[in-house]
Scaffold this active site. Sequence first.
Site, PDB file in Angstrom:
ATOM      1  N   HIS A 207      -3.818 -45.437 -32.513  1.00 57.28           N
ATOM      2  CA  HIS A 207      -4.653 -44.277 -32.835  1.00 57.28           C
ATOM      3  C   HIS A 207      -5.872 -44.086 -31.925  1.00 57.28           C
ATOM      4  O   HIS A 207      -6.817 -43.405 -32.328  1.00 57.28           O
ATOM      5  CB  HIS A 207      -5.170 -44.364 -34.292  1.00 57.28           C
ATOM      6  CG  HIS A 207      -4.125 -44.089 -35.336  1.00 57.28           C
ATOM      7  ND1 HIS A 207      -3.051 -44.894 -35.565  1.00 57.28           N
ATOM      8  CD2 HIS A 207      -4.014 -43.080 -36.244  1.00 57.28           C
ATOM      9  CE1 HIS A 207      -2.314 -44.416 -36.557  1.00 57.28           C
ATOM     10  NE2 HIS A 207      -2.865 -43.311 -36.981  1.00 57.28           N
TER      11      HIS A 207
ATOM     12  N   GLY B  53       0.913 -41.938 -30.336  1.00 52.82           N
ATOM     13  CA  GLY B  53       1.773 -42.118 -31.509  1.00 52.82           C
ATOM     14  C   GLY B  53       1.397 -41.150 -32.614  1.00 52.82           C
ATOM     15  O   GLY B  53       2.251 -40.650 -33.329  1.00 52.82           O
ATOM     16  N   HIS B  54       0.114 -40.892 -32.734  1.00 51.38           N
ATOM     17  CA  HIS B  54      -0.355 -39.887 -33.702  1.00 51.38           C
ATOM     18  C   HIS B  54      -0.933 -38.721 -32.926  1.00 51.38           C
ATOM     19  O   HIS B  54      -2.067 -38.764 -32.476  1.00 51.38           O
ATOM     20  CB  HIS B  54      -1.415 -40.477 -34.629  1.00 51.38           C
ATOM     21  CG  HIS B  54      -1.668 -39.635 -35.857  1.00 51.38           C
ATOM     22  ND1 HIS B  54      -1.788 -38.252 -35.824  1.00 51.38           N
ATOM     23  CD2 HIS B  54      -1.806 -39.982 -37.155  1.00 51.38           C
ATOM     24  CE1 HIS B  54      -1.999 -37.806 -37.047  1.00 51.38           C
ATOM     25  NE2 HIS B  54      -2.008 -38.821 -37.878  1.00 51.38           N
TER      26      HIS B  54
ATOM     27  N   HIS C 179       6.337 -38.243 -39.959  1.00 54.91           N
ATOM     28  CA  HIS C 179       5.010 -38.162 -40.559  1.00 54.91           C
ATOM     29  C   HIS C 179       4.517 -36.723 -40.471  1.00 54.91           C
ATOM     30  O   HIS C 179       4.367 -36.165 -39.393  1.00 54.91           O
ATOM     31  CB  HIS C 179       4.117 -39.111 -39.770  1.00 54.91           C
ATOM     32  CG  HIS C 179       2.754 -39.321 -40.339  1.00 54.91           C
ATOM     33  ND1 HIS C 179       1.724 -38.463 -40.097  1.00 54.91           N
ATOM     34  CD2 HIS C 179       2.247 -40.312 -41.114  1.00 54.91           C
ATOM     35  CE1 HIS C 179       0.625 -38.916 -40.707  1.00 54.91           C
ATOM     36  NE2 HIS C 179       0.922 -40.039 -41.329  1.00 54.91           N
TER      37      HIS C 179
ATOM     38  N   GLU D 101       5.101 -41.123 -45.143  1.00 52.60           N
ATOM     39  CA  GLU D 101       4.292 -39.904 -45.380  1.00 52.60           C
ATOM     40  C   GLU D 101       4.975 -38.727 -44.682  1.00 52.60           C
ATOM     41  O   GLU D 101       4.347 -38.006 -43.903  1.00 52.60           O
ATOM     42  CB  GLU D 101       2.875 -40.109 -44.839  1.00 52.60           C
ATOM     43  CG  GLU D 101       2.213 -41.382 -45.355  1.00 52.60           C
ATOM     44  CD  GLU D 101       0.792 -41.606 -44.837  1.00 52.60           C
ATOM     45  OE1 GLU D 101       0.596 -41.499 -43.615  1.00 52.60           O
ATOM     46  OE2 GLU D 101      -0.102 -41.858 -45.652  1.00 52.60           O
TER      47      GLU D 101
ATOM     48  N   GLU E 268       0.660 -34.410 -48.530  1.00 51.06           N
ATOM     49  CA  GLU E 268      -0.685 -34.896 -48.237  1.00 51.06           C
ATOM     50  C   GLU E 268      -1.627 -33.729 -47.947  1.00 51.06           C
ATOM     51  O   GLU E 268      -1.251 -32.750 -47.303  1.00 51.06           O
ATOM     52  CB  GLU E 268      -0.614 -35.829 -47.013  1.00 51.06           C
ATOM     53  CG  GLU E 268      -1.944 -36.440 -46.638  1.00 51.06           C
ATOM     54  CD  GLU E 268      -1.842 -37.374 -45.436  1.00 51.06           C
ATOM     55  OE1 GLU E 268      -0.727 -37.857 -45.127  1.00 51.06           O
ATOM     56  OE2 GLU E 268      -2.895 -37.624 -44.803  1.00 51.06           O
TER      57      GLU E 268
ATOM     58  N   CYS F 158      -4.078 -33.578 -45.883  1.00 48.98           N
ATOM     59  CA  CYS F 158      -4.194 -33.408 -44.423  1.00 48.98           C
ATOM     60  C   CYS F 158      -3.015 -32.636 -43.842  1.00 48.98           C
ATOM     61  O   CYS F 158      -3.165 -31.916 -42.863  1.00 48.98           O
ATOM     62  CB  CYS F 158      -4.246 -34.764 -43.722  1.00 48.98           C
ATOM     63  SG  CYS F 158      -5.858 -35.554 -43.791  1.00 48.98           S
TER      64      CYS F 158
ATOM     65  N   CYS G  23      -8.570 -40.156 -44.479  1.00 46.64           N
ATOM     66  CA  CYS G  23      -8.424 -39.020 -43.583  1.00 46.64           C
ATOM     67  C   CYS G  23      -8.655 -37.684 -44.297  1.00 46.64           C
ATOM     68  O   CYS G  23      -9.198 -36.755 -43.713  1.00 46.64           O
ATOM     69  CB  CYS G  23      -7.043 -39.023 -42.932  1.00 46.64           C
ATOM     70  SG  CYS G  23      -5.704 -39.268 -44.103  1.00 46.64           S
ATOM     71  N   CYS G  24      -8.223 -37.585 -45.554  1.00 51.39           N
ATOM     72  CA  CYS G  24      -8.210 -36.277 -46.214  1.00 51.39           C
ATOM     73  C   CYS G  24      -9.585 -35.711 -46.577  1.00 51.39           C
ATOM     74  O   CYS G  24      -9.866 -34.542 -46.264  1.00 51.39           O
ATOM     75  CB  CYS G  24      -7.321 -36.313 -47.455  1.00 51.39           C
ATOM     76  SG  CYS G  24      -5.582 -36.723 -47.106  1.00 51.39           S
TER      77      CYS G  24
END
Lengths: 642, 642
Positions: free
Chosen positions: B140, B189-190, B266, B318, B334, B336, B414-415
Amino acid sequence: MKSSRISVKNFHADDSFVGRVQKLVREEVIPYQYQVLNDALPGVEKSHAIENIRLAAKKLRVEDIGAEEFYGFIFQDSDVAKWIEAAAYALAAEPNPELEKTVDDVIALYGSSQHENGYVNSYFTIQAPEKKWTNMREAHELYCAGHMMEAAVAYYEVTGKRELLDIMSKNADCIFEEFMHHNTAAYPGHPEVELALMRLWRATGNEKYKALAKHFIDERGQEPNYFWKIEEPNRGWNVWSGSAEQDSDYTQSTLPVREQKDAVGHSVRAAYLYTGMADVARETEDADLLSACRTLWNSITKRRMYVTGGIGSTNQGEAFTVDYDLPNDPVYAETCASIALMFFAKQLLENEHRGEYADVMERAFYNTVLAGMQLDGKRFFYVNPLEVIPGVSGKAVTHRHDLPVRPQWYACACCPPNVARVVSSLGAYAYSENETAFFIDLYAGGTVVTEKGLTLTCRTEFPHYGDVRYTVSGNAETTLAFRIPAWSENTKLTVNGEELALSDITCDGYAYITRAWQDGDNVMLTLDMTARVLYASPKVAADSGKVCVQRGALVYCAEEADNGEILPLFVREDAVPEALGFEPETLGGIVPVEIDGYKAEDNGMLYSARKPKLTEKKLRLIPYYTWANRGENQMRVWLPVK
Amino acid sequence: MKSSRISVKNFHADDSFVGRVQKLVREEVIPYQYQVLNDALPGVEKSHAIENIRLAAKKLRVEDIGAEEFYGFIFQDSDVAKWIEAAAYALAAEPNPELEKTVDDVIALYGSSQHENGYVNSYFTIQAPEKKWTNMREAHELYCAGHMMEAAVAYYEVTGKRELLDIMSKNADCIFEEFMHHNTAAYPGHPEVELALMRLWRATGNEKYKALAKHFIDERGQEPNYFWKIEEPNRGWNVWSGSAEQDSDYTQSTLPVREQKDAVGHSVRAAYLYTGMADVARETEDADLLSACRTLWNSITKRRMYVTGGIGSTNQGEAFTVDYDLPNDPVYAETCASIALMFFAKQLLENEHRGEYADVMERAFYNTVLAGMQLDGKRFFYVNPLEVIPGVSGKAVTHRHDLPVRPQWYACACCPPNVARVVSSLGAYAYSENETAFFIDLYAGGTVVTEKGLTLTCRTEFPHYGDVRYTVSGNAETTLAFRIPAWSENTKLTVNGEELALSDITCDGYAYITRAWQDGDNVMLTLDMTARVLYASPKVAADSGKVCVQRGALVYCAEEADNGEILPLFVREDAVPEALGFEPETLGGIVPVEIDGYKAEDNGMLYSARKPKLTEKKLRLIPYYTWANRGENQMRVWLPVK
């Protein structure tokens, strides 16, 4: 009123339903599974179970066996045990010298893998002799031993041959020594040996085995928790890496068994445990333990059981979850778990004859257990969903275990030989007796011999038809007790053509007829085979607004092969399901059911304020146990209502 | 027709709905979250995010920092970034010297944790400087960098202060060097940095950043797979142990992005990636890339999206699962992910003004995104189920992530700050413009300034009422384009009291009015706020036989607090939902909906052939975004029909 099951030797099926399934198991399943156990079927998941035993025997003699290794799950031996047990029951039905010779050879091989002190287990013998008894939570040593004890009892009962019985008695003595004198706080992570020790006790009369079964049950769940507080800190090895959280529910060891209120954890372990508990309760007259069994029975059957008799709502731990959480898919409902539920039900019946136990036993057998096997006996389900959508089932990460068609075999192959043994020994589940009465618990065409010297010949096309006719041979004054299933709302019972007032003679689901039975007497039981719509409790979120259809013991489902896509289909509110005639060529012979309904148009929108147009459609339903015999297709047990 | 969103500075909300939520975020959420980031709230999940940065700065200066360690997830920095971004937008709405000083201090602290070469990341600085850039799949670094770039752009845009913009430009230069000159096959990756680099490019004009965003998008999914074939074999460390199977769908890297047909993996990663792709497509006039975006948009919104605008059907990864697999519970959806879906929708709108993009943006915002936050701004949902049964939700092993009430904070947080930033910047989502037209994409009461020099004042009580009145200040000949939502079946539009023929001026969901606008002109948009029953596609197994109710942009749900137990309730077939009057005291002010229905009796049986008795009952429904504000209780969006 206590009773005992009959010996499998005392029932001989005819060529009606049960007999046909038993024949399939004898002629197809047992030979097929023997080939699998010997890795003789190319393209089928490798078992290696026989070879493991051979290797263990070799290891005992020569020690250095080079690079050869144990293969498969740590409980691979148990597949051989269940196969022997099934073969034993098959021999009870029909002599088969070749099969008997094969079994004798396997037993001899198995015996040659037994240690001097009675210990026998191929994994630990080959891979880790120094680790034996160190991992009760995961290593399944007592589970494997228990299954082989069951096989030994069965083979002895049917053939009179003592070799395996002696091997397993010696093994049980070894286990007794270990757990009654040394490691006394321990008990098995996967219950099974408890019920097996009780069988071994009955076969041998050796009281130690009963005492050991009771000991394991009494120790379970005591503080400090054996698995996590005593064993785990001293072990230093695991069978499975990443046994993350300390979940004692998984092994039903959070509390002493008498204090457990809910059926929790791995559902096969749970029901095997409860079976052993119910047996010990009966044989030791332990009212508290029986009461605990009833509590757990209610937890399962009143709140945690699928309409198909499936148990275990999730693949996560192959486990029960919480009350009324019964998703139709994803689901687990392992074939073995319903077999174990039959065992539990039968043990409770032997404690007290109440129809509800037999009703559930029947529900589990005729739906989930039979669905566990393809109609050709060559493919098997481990997981038994009540809804399947190809494209989701077996595909979505949440549904990888919910397969739309039966595989040929499994790496973890507990279910297929379990089906074989329970089908082959169905007579023992169908009947029980005590000093005063002979009980008909399930309807199975064939001949059964009672202790009182009567022979009953049962003619029936159950579960497809509800006429069950018994003809008596011999003469005896005794009671015959006929189960009247809760699903049969209008039941007729005649003796020699004369109808009896059922309400006068029925107690807890059994109609008791006491008389001086004479040669040629006949009893005609006419069960109500009206197909009926069933509703689930509103607490079952998954079934809101849905119904299913049951006819007699059979739960029905709708399959795409008969109806086209299932997802757009609705049952019409207040529609009355109608049984069609018997179709001998369909799915091995079934009585399909039709019910009025609708098909909703698909307007292509994911969400829409336009009410989908409905067209009338007759839905054709088939018995659940026959599903997935025509390739991948959509299937639903619970159908929405319009 | 391309367009650009407006600057957040150009919209000022009044005290109607959007303004009230923004005020809540300013006055409650932003101060609350700052306390959380500083571990200043006892009993709330520890964040340590600010302390991590302080520690990283210290490490840069003194190297030996003793036993002090990084705490939290490897992406903990990103929470600070999102908080700064939200704070920036709050400052646009209302000057707040104290808050601005706090942000300046955090930025200064952050700057002092930046390495000489521009690298900045507290985890790697503190714990593993030698490992930086070695784990693109899991670590990340670019995700954290991207979020801080967004914060930098926002803070610069609102305050004109360049410090963070300069820090992140230097960081972006460092990233450019690494990935354009050295590790050229790598990508995050994200995904996140792609969309952030595009924003940084727009703020700075530095073309390198656009090129780098495009590079990451182009490299993604190329063979050999970077994560599994190049990085993994050379790494020797993992962030998370047991990353079992090589799942490249999880990171949307199975195929080059232009070849991807389904939204997979994801769901937050997916929608952030698609947002970056749509931005690059627009800015590089890449028709293929835009076409790929449209394909992925259709995959999400036509087959894989909940009616609440939630995406991601499972907590396992997720992630998205497969088409039409939309269980109401368990679910993920989610917060997010719905925010990311709004981003993607807005980017597509900027590519081409089609109402369907704005419709989904609105659906996601007014339902799942707002449901992510308690009405008091102090508790947050990560997962947004469409059905909750306390006793199952949060309890069953399959439902542990589906909580019945909002927690105060999350270890993986995160949210909450994501909600704060999207609410605070809603003006940028509500409006867009280009050389010829000014677009009203969402209805938000307040004042907006256009590039053409008009000021529009919008007065509305949307989403509770459908009257939206715009008053023009200034004079200009230009086009105003008003979105006509697909859910508004009967819409009225008047200019200075004169009704326009909508069909003549509407294209793809927008009504275009071109005229010489004059000071004092007014436009009155009357949306159809009829509450309507919605049906899901028959392909959605979870919604068979069920309906939900939507009124305007708001999806409704039934809660136990209003109706008693929800599970036994049915909506009456063909019942017409009726909106009640606005209730200012209820749940922060809502318009409840009533619909006729029934309550089924519970006869206590798990399964029964007795049809449950129904009693008539009016069901009271509330907007989904307000659920779980009155303690644990049963809730359903989709209700069965009788």
